[in-house]
Design a protein around this motif. Structure first.
Motif, mmCIF file in Angstrom:
data_model
loop_
_atom_site.group_PDB
_atom_site.id
_atom_site.type_symbol
_atom_site.label_atom_id
_atom_site.label_comp_id
_atom_site.label_asym_id
_atom_site.label_seq_id
_atom_site.Cartn_x
_atom_site.Cartn_y
_atom_site.Cartn_z
ATOM 1 N N VAL A 261 8.133 3.367 -2.469
ATOM 2 C CA VAL A 261 8.507 2.129 -1.779
ATOM 3 C C VAL A 261 7.958 2.134 -0.353
ATOM 4 C CG1 VAL A 261 10.437 0.786 -0.877
ATOM 5 C CG2 VAL A 261 10.546 1.706 -3.194
ATOM 6 N N LYS B 202 4.031 1.663 -0.552
ATOM 7 C CA LYS B 202 3.616 0.312 -0.940
ATOM 8 C C LYS B 202 3.961 -0.704 0.151
ATOM 9 C CE LYS B 202 1.927 1.501 -4.933
ATOM 10 N NZ LYS B 202 2.663 1.279 -6.185
ATOM 11 N N THR B 203 5.102 -0.535 0.803
ATOM 12 C CA THR B 203 5.452 -1.429 1.902
ATOM 13 C C THR B 203 4.453 -1.300 3.044
ATOM 14 O OG1 THR B 203 7.806 -1.246 1.337
ATOM 15 C CG2 THR B 203 7.266 -2.048 3.540
ATOM 16 N N SER B 204 4.088 -0.079 3.367
ATOM 17 C CA SER B 204 3.109 0.155 4.438
ATOM 18 C C SER B 204 1.762 -0.472 4.104
ATOM 19 C CB SER B 204 2.939 1.661 4.666
ATOM 20 O OG SER B 204 4.158 2.264 5.005
#
Length: 336
Positions: A237, A240-242
């Motif tokens: 998470v 992928k957020t980064s």
């Protein structure tokens, strides 16, 4: 080194040979000592090999397969029934000693299951972890693991990830005494779940490890640690957020008008180091040989970077350094 061979699963990912073949050709042109073993179905692979003149290349071995692993295949099914897939055959070549590393953009679960079955883990490692680089403020990199191979981990496994990350930082990134941290929801000692708190107590007791405590999510790109450890759910998470934020920033300038064009120029100049393609290639550390997982959506430049990551691991013999670290870890460290 005298022998440098990387096995490539040419069918993994969203794009298959249209991405993997150009990347392979570029890798060969950049590294004169590199040999490649390419795996995929003849009908899909051959046209691309012809287009890039790889069918008779002296440093290329081509192995045609009858199967390929898709994103829809569950790991257990792939392990039992897709034994002639490009992913499995590439790993078999690694196990047989005819290659020193493998790169695939395919199904992560299937790659993990096959790699453990075919290669086995080094003694003392319960499960491999996916490790990747993050760009750091002021230059350099921080390593983050696990980023998706193990969605749930106990304290023992988190400690093992710390030991493996320490070796990756030391031998691949040449950090003399890596700072190790646990990713948590706060910096206070009482924060986090029991697995994280227990792992912290164990790491504090390892006198030879440079454990610096907890870091939070906003520290991922800071200079507070060289290795950040977490379970695969949290790590995936966070990663992928980064990547989403990076692509948002890099894409802001793709609008019309002079002002937006000027912004595009500034963003590309100042934020190009955030482009996720530059950091494509998460390694499955803890195995007896190097396996690099490329993003499924990777383009050719990104897949090339995954190949280069595999070459770096061969040159530094990362599996052997991890095996040595576990041999010398204290018996009561929960690393075993």
């Amino acid at each position: 080194m005298s022998q440098l061979t990387v096995a490539l699963d040419m069918m993994g990912g969203d794009h298959g040979p249209s991405v993997t073949v150009p990347a392979a050709a570029q890798a060969l042109s950049l590294l004169p000592e590199l040999n490649l073993a390419l795996f995929g179905p003849e009908s899909e692979l051959s046209p691309w090999l012809s287009r890039f003149h790889l069918q008779s290349h002296p440093r290329v071995r081509i192995h045609f397969c009858t199967q390929q692993v898709g994103n829809e295949h569950k790991p257990a099914y792939a392990l039992r029934h897709l034994v002639d897939s490009s992913m499995r055959k590439a790993l078999d070549t690694l196990a047989e000693g005819r290659a020193q590393a493998c790169v695939s953009a395919g199904n992560t679960g299937a790659l993990m299951a096959m790699a453990v079955k075919v290669l086995n883990t080094v003694p003392g490692v319960e499960r491999p972890a996916l490790i990747t680089r993050l760009p750091r403020a002021g230059g350099g990199y921080t390593l983050l693991l696990d980023v998706g191979a193990n969605v749930s981990c106990d304290a023992h496994q988190l400690v093992q990830f710390a030991l493996m990350g320490e070796q990756a930082s030391r031998h691949v990134l040449a950090v003399t005494r890596p700072r190790i941290a646990l990713l948590n929801v706060g910096a206070e000692a009482n924060k986090g779940n029991e697995a994280v708190r227990q792992a912290s107590r164990t790491l504090q007791a390892l006198g030879q490890m440079n454990y610096v405590g907890y870091v939070e999510g906003d520290d991922l790109f800071s200079d507070k640690a060289d290795v950040i450890v977490c379970d695969g759910f949290v790590g995936n998470v966070a990663l992928k957020t980064s990547e989403g934020v990076a692509r948002l920033l890099l894409g802001l300038g793709r609008r019309r008008g002079l002002g937006w064009k000027m912004l595009t120029f500034w963003l590309k100049k100042r934020l190009s180091h955030l482009n996720p393609d530059q950091y494509n290639g998460a390694s499955l550390v803890g195995l007896r040989a190097s396996v690099v997982k490329s993003h499924g959506s990777a383009g050719s430049p990104a897949f090339l970077n995954a190949i280069l990551q595999a070459v770096a691991e061969i040159e530094h013999d990362l599996p052997a350094s991890i095996a040595h670290r576990f041999d010398t870890a204290p018996q009561d460290s929960h690393a075993r």
